[in-house]
Design an enzyme around this catalytic site. Structure first.
Site, short mmCIF file in Angstrom:
data_model
loop_
_atom_site.label_atom_id
_atom_site.label_comp_id
_atom_site.label_asym_id
_atom_site.label_seq_id
_atom_site.Cartn_x
_atom_site.Cartn_y
_atom_site.Cartn_z
N ARG A 51 0.87 -1.17 0.00
CA ARG A 51 0.00 0.00 0.00
C ARG A 51 0.91 1.23 0.00
O ARG A 51 2.13 1.10 0.06
CB ARG A 51 -1.03 0.00 1.14
N ARG A 88 -7.15 0.00 -7.12
CA ARG A 88 -7.45 0.98 -6.06
C ARG A 88 -7.64 2.33 -6.75
O ARG A 88 -6.85 2.69 -7.62
CB ARG A 88 -6.32 1.07 -5.03
N GLN A 199 -2.27 2.44 9.97
CA GLN A 199 -0.97 2.47 9.29
C GLN A 199 0.07 3.27 10.08
O GLN A 199 1.26 3.02 9.96
CB GLN A 199 -1.11 3.08 7.88
N ASP A 240 -1.76 11.01 -1.97
CA ASP A 240 -2.04 9.98 -2.99
C ASP A 240 -2.32 10.58 -4.35
O ASP A 240 -2.24 9.92 -5.37
CB ASP A 240 -3.22 9.12 -2.56
N ASN A 250 -5.28 12.63 0.59
CA ASN A 250 -4.44 11.73 1.39
C ASN A 250 -5.33 10.97 2.36
O ASN A 250 -6.55 11.18 2.40
CB ASN A 250 -3.35 12.54 2.13
N LYS A 251 -4.72 10.09 3.13
CA LYS A 251 -5.46 9.24 4.08
C LYS A 251 -6.46 10.05 4.89
O LYS A 251 -6.14 11.15 5.36
CB LYS A 251 -4.45 8.54 5.00
O1 MRU Z 1 -4.44 3.39 2.16
P1 MRU Z 1 -2.96 3.54 2.12
O2 MRU Z 1 -2.26 2.92 3.28
O3 MRU Z 1 -2.39 3.09 0.80
O4 MRU Z 1 -2.75 5.11 2.23
C1 MRU Z 1 -1.46 5.64 2.18
C2 MRU Z 1 -1.43 7.11 2.33
O5 MRU Z 1 -2.42 7.76 2.48
C3 MRU Z 1 -0.09 7.77 2.17
O6 MRU Z 1 -0.02 8.94 2.93
C4 MRU Z 1 0.13 8.13 0.69
O7 MRU Z 1 -0.06 7.01 -0.12
C5 MRU Z 1 1.47 8.70 0.45
S1 MRU Z 1 2.70 7.45 0.55
C6 MRU Z 1 4.22 8.12 0.30
#
Ligand code: MRU
Length: 356
Positions: A51, A88, A199, A240, A250-251
Protein backbone atom coordinates in the site's frame (compact mmCIF):
# COMPACT_ATOMS: atom_id res chain seq x y z
CA UNK A 1 15.90 1.31 5.35
CA UNK A 2 16.39 -1.25 8.06
CA UNK A 3 14.38 -3.97 9.72
CA UNK A 4 16.18 -5.80 12.51
CA UNK A 5 19.39 -4.10 11.43
CA UNK A 6 19.15 -5.42 7.85
CA UNK A 7 18.53 -3.10 4.88
CA UNK A 8 15.39 -3.84 2.86
CA UNK A 9 13.38 -2.39 0.08
CA UNK A 10 9.63 -2.89 -0.04
CA UNK A 11 9.62 -4.71 -3.39
CA UNK A 12 12.23 -6.53 -5.46
CA UNK A 13 12.44 -8.86 -8.45
CA UNK A 14 14.21 -12.15 -8.08
CA UNK A 15 14.30 -14.97 -10.61
CA UNK A 16 11.04 -14.01 -12.33
CA UNK A 17 9.29 -13.66 -8.96
CA UNK A 18 8.28 -10.37 -7.33
CA UNK A 19 8.93 -10.25 -3.61
CA UNK A 20 7.15 -7.96 -1.16
CA UNK A 21 6.94 -7.46 2.57
CA UNK A 22 3.37 -8.38 3.56
CA UNK A 23 2.28 -5.17 5.28
CA UNK A 24 -0.98 -6.63 6.58
CA UNK A 25 1.10 -8.68 9.02
CA UNK A 26 3.31 -5.88 10.36
CA UNK A 27 4.31 -5.05 13.04
CA UNK A 28 3.75 -8.43 14.66
CA UNK A 29 5.01 -10.70 11.89
CA UNK A 30 7.64 -10.05 9.24
CA UNK A 31 6.69 -12.09 6.19
CA UNK A 32 8.18 -11.87 2.72
CA UNK A 33 5.57 -12.84 0.17
CA UNK A 34 6.05 -13.97 -3.42
CA UNK A 35 3.94 -12.64 -6.29
CA UNK A 36 4.03 -14.93 -9.33
CA UNK A 37 1.02 -13.88 -11.40
CA UNK A 38 -0.93 -10.79 -12.37
CA UNK A 39 -3.71 -12.02 -10.06
CA UNK A 40 -1.25 -12.13 -7.15
CA UNK A 41 -0.23 -8.53 -7.89
CA UNK A 42 -3.80 -7.24 -8.07
CA UNK A 43 -4.70 -9.13 -4.90
CA UNK A 44 -1.66 -7.70 -3.05
CA UNK A 45 -2.77 -4.17 -3.96
CA UNK A 46 -6.46 -4.72 -3.16
CA UNK A 47 -5.84 -6.40 0.20
CA UNK A 48 -3.13 -3.85 1.02
CA UNK A 49 -0.30 -6.32 1.46
CA UNK A 50 1.38 -3.49 -0.42
CA UNK A 51 0.00 0.00 0.00
CA UNK A 52 1.11 3.64 -0.19
CA UNK A 53 0.89 5.51 -3.49
CA UNK A 54 4.45 4.99 -4.84
CA UNK A 55 4.58 1.33 -3.79
CA UNK A 56 1.29 0.39 -5.44
CA UNK A 57 2.60 2.12 -8.58
CA UNK A 58 5.75 -0.01 -8.49
CA UNK A 59 3.73 -3.15 -7.78
CA UNK A 60 1.54 -2.50 -10.79
CA UNK A 61 4.66 -2.05 -12.96
CA UNK A 62 5.92 -5.44 -11.78
CA UNK A 63 2.39 -6.82 -12.19
CA UNK A 64 2.72 -6.16 -15.92
CA UNK A 65 6.08 -7.95 -15.90
CA UNK A 66 4.40 -10.96 -14.29
CA UNK A 67 1.57 -10.86 -16.82
CA UNK A 68 4.12 -11.09 -19.66
CA UNK A 69 5.85 -14.01 -17.95
CA UNK A 70 2.46 -15.71 -17.58
CA UNK A 71 1.31 -15.12 -21.13
CA UNK A 72 3.24 -13.10 -23.70
CA UNK A 73 0.17 -11.79 -25.48
CA UNK A 74 -1.00 -8.24 -26.25
CA UNK A 75 -4.64 -8.65 -25.24
CA UNK A 76 -3.66 -10.38 -21.98
CA UNK A 77 -1.32 -7.45 -21.25
CA UNK A 78 -4.00 -4.90 -22.04
CA UNK A 79 -6.51 -6.59 -19.72
CA UNK A 80 -3.82 -6.79 -17.00
CA UNK A 81 -3.15 -3.06 -17.33
CA UNK A 82 -6.85 -2.22 -17.00
CA UNK A 83 -7.31 -4.48 -13.98
CA UNK A 84 -4.27 -2.95 -12.28
CA UNK A 85 -5.48 0.62 -12.83
CA UNK A 86 -8.84 -0.34 -11.32
CA UNK A 87 -7.42 -2.14 -8.29
CA UNK A 88 -7.45 0.98 -6.06
CA UNK A 89 -9.00 4.27 -7.15
CA UNK A 90 -7.47 7.23 -5.29
CA UNK A 91 -3.69 7.05 -5.72
CA UNK A 92 -2.78 8.31 -9.18
CA UNK A 93 0.52 6.38 -9.11
CA UNK A 94 -1.19 3.21 -10.28
CA UNK A 95 -2.29 4.79 -13.52
CA UNK A 96 0.95 6.73 -13.80
CA UNK A 97 3.06 3.56 -13.59
CA UNK A 98 0.80 1.48 -15.84
CA UNK A 99 0.67 4.21 -18.50
CA UNK A 100 4.45 4.58 -18.38
CA UNK A 101 4.97 0.83 -18.75
CA UNK A 102 2.44 0.48 -21.58
CA UNK A 103 4.00 3.39 -23.46
CA UNK A 104 7.41 1.75 -23.16
CA UNK A 105 6.04 -1.63 -24.29
CA UNK A 106 4.10 -0.37 -27.30
CA UNK A 107 5.57 -1.77 -30.51
CA UNK A 108 8.18 -3.91 -28.74
CA UNK A 109 8.35 -7.39 -30.27
CA UNK A 110 7.44 -10.45 -28.21
CA UNK A 111 11.07 -11.59 -27.90
CA UNK A 112 12.18 -8.35 -26.28
CA UNK A 113 9.07 -7.34 -24.40
CA UNK A 114 9.87 -9.14 -21.14
CA UNK A 115 13.34 -7.63 -20.77
CA UNK A 116 12.01 -4.18 -21.68
CA UNK A 117 9.27 -4.52 -19.05
CA UNK A 118 11.67 -5.71 -16.33
CA UNK A 119 14.02 -2.82 -17.06
CA UNK A 120 11.26 -0.22 -16.96
CA UNK A 121 9.80 -1.58 -13.71
CA UNK A 122 13.29 -1.43 -12.21
CA UNK A 123 13.70 2.14 -13.50
CA UNK A 124 10.43 3.14 -11.83
CA UNK A 125 11.72 1.75 -8.53
CA UNK A 126 15.18 3.33 -8.78
CA UNK A 127 13.65 6.64 -9.76
CA UNK A 128 11.33 6.51 -6.74
CA UNK A 129 14.26 5.84 -4.42
CA UNK A 130 16.07 8.89 -5.82
CA UNK A 131 12.98 11.07 -5.69
CA UNK A 132 12.36 10.12 -2.06
CA UNK A 133 15.99 10.74 -1.15
CA UNK A 134 15.80 14.22 -2.69
CA UNK A 135 12.48 14.93 -0.98
CA UNK A 136 14.36 14.15 2.21
CA UNK A 137 17.21 16.52 1.44
CA UNK A 138 14.78 19.30 0.50
CA UNK A 139 12.63 18.78 3.59
CA UNK A 140 15.71 18.56 5.78
CA UNK A 141 16.34 22.28 5.22
CA UNK A 142 12.94 23.09 6.77
CA UNK A 143 13.60 20.92 9.82
CA UNK A 144 17.11 22.40 10.16
CA UNK A 145 15.71 25.94 10.13
CA UNK A 146 13.25 25.10 12.93
CA UNK A 147 16.01 23.38 14.93
CA UNK A 148 18.36 26.36 14.59
CA UNK A 149 15.68 28.69 15.92
CA UNK A 150 14.32 26.42 18.63
CA UNK A 151 17.65 24.89 19.70
CA UNK A 152 15.72 21.89 20.99
CA UNK A 153 13.97 18.75 19.72
CA UNK A 154 11.81 19.34 16.66
CA UNK A 155 8.38 17.73 17.13
CA UNK A 156 6.87 16.59 13.85
CA UNK A 157 3.36 15.22 13.45
CA UNK A 158 2.58 12.79 10.65
CA UNK A 159 -0.55 10.97 9.57
CA UNK A 160 -0.86 7.46 8.11
CA UNK A 161 2.29 5.89 6.69
CA UNK A 162 4.11 7.93 4.11
CA UNK A 163 7.26 6.21 5.24
CA UNK A 164 9.65 3.93 3.39
CA UNK A 165 7.08 1.15 3.61
CA UNK A 166 4.77 3.23 1.41
CA UNK A 167 7.48 3.79 -1.19
CA UNK A 168 10.49 1.71 -2.25
CA UNK A 169 12.88 3.27 0.26
CA UNK A 170 13.20 6.43 2.42
CA UNK A 171 9.51 7.38 2.26
CA UNK A 172 8.14 10.80 1.41
CA UNK A 173 6.96 12.40 4.68
CA UNK A 174 9.53 10.41 6.68
CA UNK A 175 12.49 11.04 4.39
CA UNK A 176 13.25 14.55 5.79
CA UNK A 177 12.91 13.04 9.27
CA UNK A 178 15.38 10.22 8.51
CA UNK A 179 17.82 12.70 6.97
CA UNK A 180 17.55 15.00 10.00
CA UNK A 181 18.03 12.09 12.40
CA UNK A 182 21.08 10.86 10.50
CA UNK A 183 22.51 14.39 10.67
CA UNK A 184 22.21 14.46 14.44
CA UNK A 185 19.27 16.88 14.59
CA UNK A 186 17.02 15.96 17.51
CA UNK A 187 13.62 14.99 16.14
CA UNK A 188 10.59 13.40 17.74
CA UNK A 189 7.59 12.23 15.76
CA UNK A 190 3.95 12.30 16.84
CA UNK A 191 2.51 9.36 14.96
CA UNK A 192 -1.23 9.51 14.31
CA UNK A 193 -2.57 6.01 14.90
CA UNK A 194 -4.61 6.40 11.66
CA UNK A 195 -7.79 4.50 12.15
CA UNK A 196 -9.20 2.32 10.79
CA UNK A 197 -6.22 0.39 9.43
CA UNK A 198 -3.69 1.89 11.85
CA UNK A 199 -0.97 2.47 9.29
CA UNK A 200 0.52 5.07 11.65
CA UNK A 201 0.73 2.77 14.65
CA UNK A 202 1.46 -0.44 12.76
CA UNK A 203 3.81 0.85 10.09
CA UNK A 204 5.13 4.38 10.75
CA UNK A 205 5.94 3.82 14.41
CA UNK A 206 7.40 0.40 13.54
CA UNK A 207 9.72 1.72 10.84
CA UNK A 208 10.80 4.72 12.95
CA UNK A 209 11.58 2.33 15.84
CA UNK A 210 13.69 0.18 13.53
CA UNK A 211 15.70 3.27 12.54
CA UNK A 212 15.96 4.50 16.13
CA UNK A 213 13.90 7.67 15.58
CA UNK A 214 12.05 8.73 18.78
CA UNK A 215 8.30 8.64 18.25
CA UNK A 216 5.03 8.52 20.16
CA UNK A 217 1.75 7.10 18.86
CA UNK A 218 -1.28 9.31 19.46
CA UNK A 219 -4.99 8.71 18.87
CA UNK A 220 -6.06 10.52 15.73
CA UNK A 221 -7.96 13.10 17.77
CA UNK A 222 -4.99 14.13 19.90
CA UNK A 223 -3.10 16.30 17.40
CA UNK A 224 -5.32 19.34 18.07
CA UNK A 225 -4.59 19.62 21.78
CA UNK A 226 -0.88 19.00 21.17
CA UNK A 227 -0.85 21.86 18.68
CA UNK A 228 -2.73 24.14 21.10
CA UNK A 229 -0.10 23.33 23.72
CA UNK A 230 2.76 24.21 21.35
CA UNK A 231 3.99 20.63 21.23
CA UNK A 232 3.97 20.33 17.44
CA UNK A 233 6.55 22.31 15.44
CA UNK A 234 5.44 21.12 12.03
CA UNK A 235 3.30 18.52 10.29
CA UNK A 236 4.43 16.49 7.29
CA UNK A 237 2.10 14.10 5.48
CA UNK A 238 2.14 12.28 2.18
CA UNK A 239 -0.38 12.46 -0.65
CA UNK A 240 -2.04 9.98 -2.99
CA UNK A 241 -3.01 12.52 -5.59
CA UNK A 242 -1.89 16.14 -5.85
CA UNK A 243 -3.86 18.42 -8.12
CA UNK A 244 -2.14 21.08 -10.18
CA UNK A 245 -3.77 23.73 -7.93
CA UNK A 246 -2.05 22.23 -4.87
CA UNK A 247 -5.06 20.44 -3.34
CA UNK A 248 -4.06 17.03 -1.99
CA UNK A 249 -5.93 13.77 -1.43
CA UNK A 250 -4.44 11.73 1.39
CA UNK A 251 -5.46 9.24 4.08
CA UNK A 252 -8.73 10.23 5.71
CA UNK A 253 -8.08 12.54 8.65
CA UNK A 254 -5.34 14.54 6.95
CA UNK A 255 -7.78 17.40 6.33
CA UNK A 256 -8.70 17.67 10.01
CA UNK A 257 -5.01 17.83 10.95
CA UNK A 258 -4.46 20.57 8.39
CA UNK A 259 -7.37 22.57 9.86
CA UNK A 260 -5.96 22.24 13.36
CA UNK A 261 -2.49 23.20 12.11
CA UNK A 262 -3.91 26.27 10.35
CA UNK A 263 -5.76 27.37 13.50
CA UNK A 264 -2.58 27.03 15.55
CA UNK A 265 -0.08 28.49 13.08
CA UNK A 266 1.71 25.16 12.79
CA UNK A 267 3.35 24.73 9.35
CA UNK A 268 1.66 21.93 7.42
CA UNK A 269 3.82 20.40 4.67
CA UNK A 270 2.95 17.69 2.18
CA UNK A 271 5.76 15.59 0.72
CA UNK A 272 5.42 14.03 -2.72
CA UNK A 273 7.27 12.63 -5.68
CA UNK A 274 6.07 14.10 -8.99
CA UNK A 275 4.47 10.72 -9.80
CA UNK A 276 1.56 11.70 -7.52
CA UNK A 277 0.71 14.86 -9.45
CA UNK A 278 -2.51 14.66 -11.43
CA UNK A 279 -2.23 17.41 -14.06
CA UNK A 280 -5.62 16.52 -15.57
CA UNK A 281 -8.25 16.77 -12.82
CA UNK A 282 -8.91 20.42 -12.03
CA UNK A 283 -11.49 20.11 -9.26
CA UNK A 284 -10.83 18.06 -6.13
CA UNK A 285 -14.50 16.97 -6.13
CA UNK A 286 -13.62 14.83 -9.16
CA UNK A 287 -10.97 12.82 -7.28
CA UNK A 288 -12.30 9.28 -6.77
CA UNK A 289 -12.38 8.58 -3.03
CA UNK A 290 -11.96 4.94 -2.16
CA UNK A 291 -14.66 3.45 0.04
CA UNK A 292 -13.52 0.26 1.75
CA UNK A 293 -15.27 -2.51 3.63
CA UNK A 294 -16.72 -1.24 6.91
CA UNK A 295 -15.29 -4.30 8.67
CA UNK A 296 -11.97 -2.45 8.64
CA UNK A 297 -13.63 -0.24 11.26
CA UNK A 298 -15.62 -2.75 13.25
CA UNK A 299 -13.07 -5.57 13.46
CA UNK A 300 -9.62 -5.04 14.94
CA UNK A 301 -6.68 -7.39 14.95
CA UNK A 302 -3.94 -7.68 17.52
CA UNK A 303 -1.92 -10.05 19.67
CA UNK A 304 -3.82 -11.93 22.36
CA UNK A 305 -2.31 -12.97 25.71
CA UNK A 306 -0.68 -15.95 24.02
CA UNK A 307 0.94 -13.67 21.41
CA UNK A 308 -1.40 -15.08 18.77
CA UNK A 309 -2.89 -12.73 16.14
CA UNK A 310 -6.60 -12.49 16.86
CA UNK A 311 -9.48 -10.55 15.35
CA UNK A 312 -12.24 -9.07 17.51
CA UNK A 313 -15.48 -7.23 16.78
CA UNK A 314 -15.59 -3.91 18.65
CA UNK A 315 -18.89 -2.40 17.43
CA UNK A 316 -22.48 -3.32 18.26
CA UNK A 317 -23.46 -6.13 15.89
CA UNK A 318 -26.40 -4.13 14.49
CA UNK A 319 -24.53 -0.86 13.86
CA UNK A 320 -23.75 0.43 10.42
CA UNK A 321 -20.38 2.02 9.62
CA UNK A 322 -18.93 3.82 6.63
CA UNK A 323 -15.26 3.61 5.68
CA UNK A 324 -14.04 6.40 3.40
CA UNK A 325 -10.31 5.91 3.02
CA UNK A 326 -9.17 9.37 1.86
CA UNK A 327 -10.04 13.04 2.18
CA UNK A 328 -9.08 16.24 0.45
CA UNK A 329 -6.99 18.99 1.97
CA UNK A 330 -7.46 22.26 0.08
CA UNK A 331 -4.21 23.98 -0.90
CA UNK A 332 -4.97 27.00 1.32
CA UNK A 333 -4.13 24.85 4.35
CA UNK A 334 -0.86 23.53 2.91
CA UNK A 335 2.24 25.57 3.83
CA UNK A 336 4.33 23.98 1.11
CA UNK A 337 4.87 20.96 -1.08
CA UNK A 338 8.16 19.14 -0.57
CA UNK A 339 9.11 17.50 -3.85
CA UNK A 340 12.18 15.88 -5.38
CA UNK A 341 12.90 19.15 -7.17
CA UNK A 342 12.51 21.49 -4.22
CA UNK A 343 9.87 23.02 -1.97
CA UNK A 344 7.11 25.08 -3.58
CA UNK A 345 3.84 26.76 -2.77
CA UNK A 346 0.80 24.53 -2.94
CA UNK A 347 -0.48 26.27 -6.06
CA UNK A 348 -0.46 26.05 -9.84
CA UNK A 349 2.36 28.62 -9.99
CA UNK A 350 4.32 26.77 -7.32
CA UNK A 351 4.09 23.39 -9.02
CA UNK A 352 4.72 24.84 -12.46
CA UNK A 353 7.84 26.62 -11.19
CA UNK A 354 9.34 23.21 -10.49
CA UNK A 355 7.76 20.94 -13.07
CA UNK A 356 7.00 22.90 -16.20
O1 MRU B 1 -4.44 3.39 2.16
P1 MRU B 1 -2.96 3.54 2.12
O2 MRU B 1 -2.26 2.92 3.28
O3 MRU B 1 -2.39 3.09 0.80
O4 MRU B 1 -2.75 5.11 2.23
C1 MRU B 1 -1.46 5.64 2.18
C2 MRU B 1 -1.43 7.11 2.33
O5 MRU B 1 -2.42 7.76 2.48
C3 MRU B 1 -0.09 7.77 2.17
O6 MRU B 1 -0.02 8.94 2.93
C4 MRU B 1 0.13 8.13 0.69
O7 MRU B 1 -0.06 7.01 -0.12
C5 MRU B 1 1.47 8.70 0.45
S1 MRU B 1 2.70 7.45 0.55
C6 MRU B 1 4.22 8.12 0.30
Amino acid sequence: MKINGKAFRTIWFDNNIVKIIDQTKLPHQFIIKELRTIKDSINAIKTMEVRGAPLIGATSAYGLVLSIIEKNDQSFLKKASEDLVNSRPTAINLKWAVDRMMKKLTGVNSKEILNTAIKEAQNICEEDVNFCKNIGLNGLKIIEAIYKKKKDTVNILTHCNAGWLATIDWGTATSPIYHAHKKGIKVHVWVDETRPRNQGANLTSYELNEEGVPNTIIADNTGGILMQRGQVDMCITGTDRTLSNGDVANKVGTYLKALAAHDNNVPFYVALPSSTIDWKIKNSKDIPIEERNSEELSIVEGLDNNEKLTKVLIYPKKSKAINLAFDITPSKYVTGLITEKGVCNASKEGLESLFK
